[in-house]
Design an enzyme around this catalytic site. Structure first.
Site, PDB file in Angstrom:
ATOM      1  N   ARG A 154       0.732  -1.253  -0.287  1.00 12.43           N
ATOM      2  CA  ARG A 154      -0.289   0.226  -0.023  1.00 12.43           C
ATOM      3  C   ARG A 154       0.257   0.982  -0.258  1.00 12.43           C
ATOM      4  NH1 ARG A 154      -3.031  -1.611   4.729  1.00 12.43           N
ATOM      5  NH2 ARG A 154      -1.220  -2.366   5.633  1.00 12.43           N
ATOM      6  N   ILE A 155       1.993   1.272   0.718  1.00 15.42           N
ATOM      7  CA  ILE A 155       3.164   2.520   1.080  1.00 15.42           C
ATOM      8  C   ILE A 155       3.916   2.578  -0.290  1.00 15.42           C
ATOM      9  CG2 ILE A 155       4.624   3.822   2.037  1.00 15.42           C
ATOM     10  CD1 ILE A 155       3.578   2.728   5.056  1.00 15.42           C
ATOM     11  N   ARG A 236      11.375  -0.638   8.167  1.00 18.06           N
ATOM     12  CA  ARG A 236      12.744  -1.635   9.134  1.00 18.06           C
ATOM     13  C   ARG A 236      14.143  -1.028   8.415  1.00 18.06           C
ATOM     14  NH1 ARG A 236       8.535   0.803  10.634  1.00 18.06           N
ATOM     15  NH2 ARG A 236       7.086   0.129  12.098  1.00 18.06           N
ATOM     16  N   ASP A 259      15.789   6.564   7.590  1.00 17.98           N
ATOM     17  CA  ASP A 259      14.576   6.768   8.776  1.00 17.98           C
ATOM     18  C   ASP A 259      14.087   5.980   9.651  1.00 17.98           C
ATOM     19  OD1 ASP A 259      12.106   9.080   9.768  1.00 17.98           O
ATOM     20  OD2 ASP A 259      10.830   7.813   9.058  1.00 17.98           O
ATOM     21  N   GLU A 264      16.845   1.583  18.358  1.00 17.28           N
ATOM     22  CA  GLU A 264      16.434   3.206  17.908  1.00 17.28           C
ATOM     23  C   GLU A 264      15.318   3.892  19.774  1.00 17.28           C
ATOM     24  OE1 GLU A 264      12.657   3.273  15.590  1.00 17.28           O
ATOM     25  OE2 GLU A 264      14.296   3.268  13.832  1.00 17.28           O
ATOM     26  N   HIS A 284      13.432   8.485  12.686  1.00 18.58           N
ATOM     27  CA  HIS A 284      12.214   7.302  13.000  1.00 18.58           C
ATOM     28  C   HIS A 284      10.960   8.798  12.237  1.00 18.58           C
ATOM     29  CE1 HIS A 284      10.423   2.890  12.986  1.00 18.58           C
ATOM     30  NE2 HIS A 284       9.452   3.819  12.776  1.00 18.58           N
ATOM     31  N   GLY A 286       8.664   8.951   9.724  1.00 18.86           N
ATOM     32  CA  GLY A 286       8.153   8.573   8.694  1.00 18.86           C
ATOM     33  C   GLY A 286       5.894   8.527   9.715  1.00 18.86           C
TER      34      GLY A 286
END
Length: 324
Positions: A154-155, A236, A259, A264, A284, A286
């Site tokens: 989808r993205i 990821r 990103d 993290e 991160h 996004g």
């Protein structure tokens, strides 16, 4: 219910329309990050429902065994950070809306932004003018170049729409089933994996991180990319085999806009992904927009209310509810 929300670093949720959905509950919002399960368990001793900000905190068996009042974990999307079996052993119901058919447009926009920022040297140009200097170099135009999208989801499809609008050529690579879907839709699938990496000016990763996709991008893939090609990762970090991006970047041959990171929050300024001039790093963000948060947490808070009303939705381990 006593609802605890973790990792709302900028105390954003209280300002969003969706927060009204929790008006009937006793809500505690934690704005810092605590990784240690023992320390986190002290905070959550009275929590009956736990709301997560994506994957910012790992929910381990050690933690779950220390929070006896916890009955519900509510979040959105995939849950590799949650020990589902431990949830079930401790009678904790996990609810997560997988939002089928709804891409994160925020992440798609961020992907395009990273491409543009890298190609047009926007961070460097801004830094130059703020130093009292003028232009620091010459950027590149994206129109007419080939964008390789890895993952037919989808993205990626949203990114393809944006890229096509500015005149880019699009080609795809994905799993066997993903490539078959792409071909059925009339999309341009590369003739081979090697050709995909070798002929894309920009490669953007859009694959969910699962055991069978961890490390799916190899040193050979990056070595096949043409000189000055750009790798974009807003998905990821674990999709790329450990250390191979750092090794390839060190050669000064390709560029990267990332990103997501193995650790993290990443604050180690000696890490080459933060310091190498060929890398554009962002922390991160996004999916980090007010609009995206309101969309996601509206679903999450609906799950809390459904549980409180005795009719839980989006159950991942329904046996907990059925046993209760």
């Amino acid at each position: 219910m006593k609802v605890h929300i973790l990792d709302d670093w900028f105390d954003t949720l209280r300002s969003l329309p969706c927060f009204e959905k929790l008006a009937a509950h006793d809500v505690t919002v934690w704005t810092d990050h605590v990784a240690d399960p023992a320390a986190l368990a002290v905070r959550l001793q009275e929590a009956e429902a736990l709301v997560l900000f994506r994957e910012r905190t790992k929910i381990t068996a050690d933690l779950l065994e220390r929070v006896p009042n916890l009955k519900l974990i509510s979040q959105r999307s995939v849950y590799p950070h949650i020990d589902v079996e431990a949830c079930s052993r401790n009678d904790v119901l996990l609810c997560s809306n997988m939002h089928a058919g709804t891409p994160s447009y925020a992440a798609a926009e961020m992907t395009l932004a990273l491409m543009l920022a890298s190609y047009r040297q926007i961070p460097e140009q801004v830094a130059s003018i703020r130093r009292g200097e003028w232009q620091m170099g010459v950027g590149r135009t994206m129109r007419g170049r080939t964008l390789g999208l890895y993952g037919y989801g989808r993205i990626a499809k949203a990114v393809a729409t944006y890229a096509a609008a500015i005149g880019m050529k699009i080609q795809w690579w994905a799993s066997d089933s993903g490539r078959e879907r792409a071909k059925a839709d009339g999309a341009n699938v590369a003739s081979s994996r090697d050709a995909f990496f070798a002929t894309s000016d920009i490669v953007s990763l859009h694959v969910r991180l699962k055991p069978d996709t961890r490390g799916i991008i190899t040193a050979e893939d990056l070595a096949a990319m043409q000189a000055r090609a750009l790798l974009v990762n807003t998905s990821r970090s674990g999709l790329i085999a450990p250390g191979v991006l750092e090794t390839e970047i060190a050669k000064g041959r390709i560029f990267a806009a990332v990103d997501v990171f193995d650790t993290e929050p990443l604050t180690d300024t000696a890490n080459p992904l933060l310091t190498h001039p060929n890398v554009l790093p962002t922390p991160h963000v996004g999916y980090v927009t007010e609009d995206e948060f309101d969309l996601q947490f509206s679903d999450i808070f609906d799950q809390v209310n459904a549980y409180a009303d005795g009719a839980p939705i989006h159950m991942i381990n329904p046996e907990v509810w059925q046993a209760g």
